[in-house]
Design an enzyme around this catalytic site. Sequence first.
Site, PDB file in Angstrom:
ATOM      1  CE1 TYR A 171      -4.210   1.737   0.484  1.00  0.00           C
ATOM      2  CE2 TYR A 171      -2.780   3.313   1.581  1.00  0.00           C
ATOM      3  CZ  TYR A 171      -3.987   3.007   0.992  1.00  0.00           C
ATOM      4  OH  TYR A 171      -4.967   3.963   0.895  1.00  0.00           O
ATOM      5  CE1 TYR A 263     -10.239  -0.782   2.370  1.00  0.00           C
ATOM      6  CE2 TYR A 263     -11.986   0.847   2.602  1.00  0.00           C
ATOM      7  CZ  TYR A 263     -11.183   0.058   1.807  1.00  0.00           C
ATOM      8  OH  TYR A 263     -11.322   0.130   0.433  1.00  0.00           O
TER       9      TYR A 263
END
Length: 407
Positions: A171, A263
């Site tokens: 990420y 998340y």
Amino acid sequence: MKLRNHVKTLKPAIADYVVKKAKQRIALQRWTEELNRKKNHKAMILVENTVDLEGPPLDFYYINEYKPAPGINVLNGITTGCECADCPAEKCCPKEAGFILAYNKRKKLKIQPGLPIYECNSYCRCGPDCPNRIVQKGTPYSLCIFRTNNGRGWGVKTLQKIKTNSFVMEYVGEVITSEEAERRGQFYDNQGNTYLFDLDYDSDEFTVDAARYGNVSHFVNHSCDPNLQVFNVFIDNLDLRLPRIALFSTRTIKAGEELTFDYQMKGTPVDRHCELMVTQEEPDPPTCVEEKPSLGESSMPSKEALNTEDMKMPKDSEVTTEADIKPKSVRRAKTWSDVVENLYRFQQAGYRDEVEYKQVKQVEQVDFWPETGFVKKLQRRDNTFYYYNRQRECEDKDVRKVKIYVY
């Protein structure tokens, strides 16, 4: 010429759609070529949209590694590496850092979530085939950015089978300060999207923002039953405030299957409250309100960093276990309070708050210490337990990590 003449014979609405679809195909093909020019790994990136007329995202720039904001150094002066001729040896990088090698002989992850990964760096004696060089080589699988058919915007699916505990992607995005993240978070909240990912392994000083700059992970959707897990990685920067964020598979993923992560996942160190005692019952199946759009497609709050006034939690009588209850917004705690203390405990156990805990575990009561009113015990999704002290545990440095959800 034949195509143009054929289009003219169609009804105006159909002709207009055909023209727009043709333009979309050209735009997506050009974007696919651009992505593959910019990537630094061998695997391919494809783009697919058979759902609507959405084209490439505007104002998005593909990058392969962190893009630090001015004044932030993501390469923090490392000048030494291991002397191993054949890693791992007695003084290989992980052992020098006080941890075990993260990978087994098949180059698959063997450590538990929460533990850091220390890979060999550019100063190490070992070569590119070293078994401790995995994340730094980039995504090994061909992936497809595709348009979902259920309103979740873009998503990512794998075009190859991925085995359990395999590295899938990093990420990446802009590395900014938490203060800047709060400012941007307000703007993103108004737009109804966010790409903010806190780097909270050791502290809460920096955040990754993948809104304008990112890689394929920019498009990965949320799931309460994800097939990817977050890990903190240290390679050429040993600054604990600035880990690289890697996503590893939690199970075997079939070719064509969508990739997702939670998340709310934390890459923070293993918490001392995690008991090894497991009930004999089968774990509860993960309960998810819905599959949320990717970080930029919705106002999914778990990665937002917003300015806040401390909000009150719902009273126990107001808390419901109905499956459709969802937070409308999220704010950061600024100062410690009894409410923040209990939120801290719920979030340590993997839940947003008491609302989600009761919703997921299907319970009506939570165990509290009668003397202080603080949460005493919580059951995680895998049925292991977190036990808490009767006194305050959320330290001042952790207060700003606490998220306050508003329903």
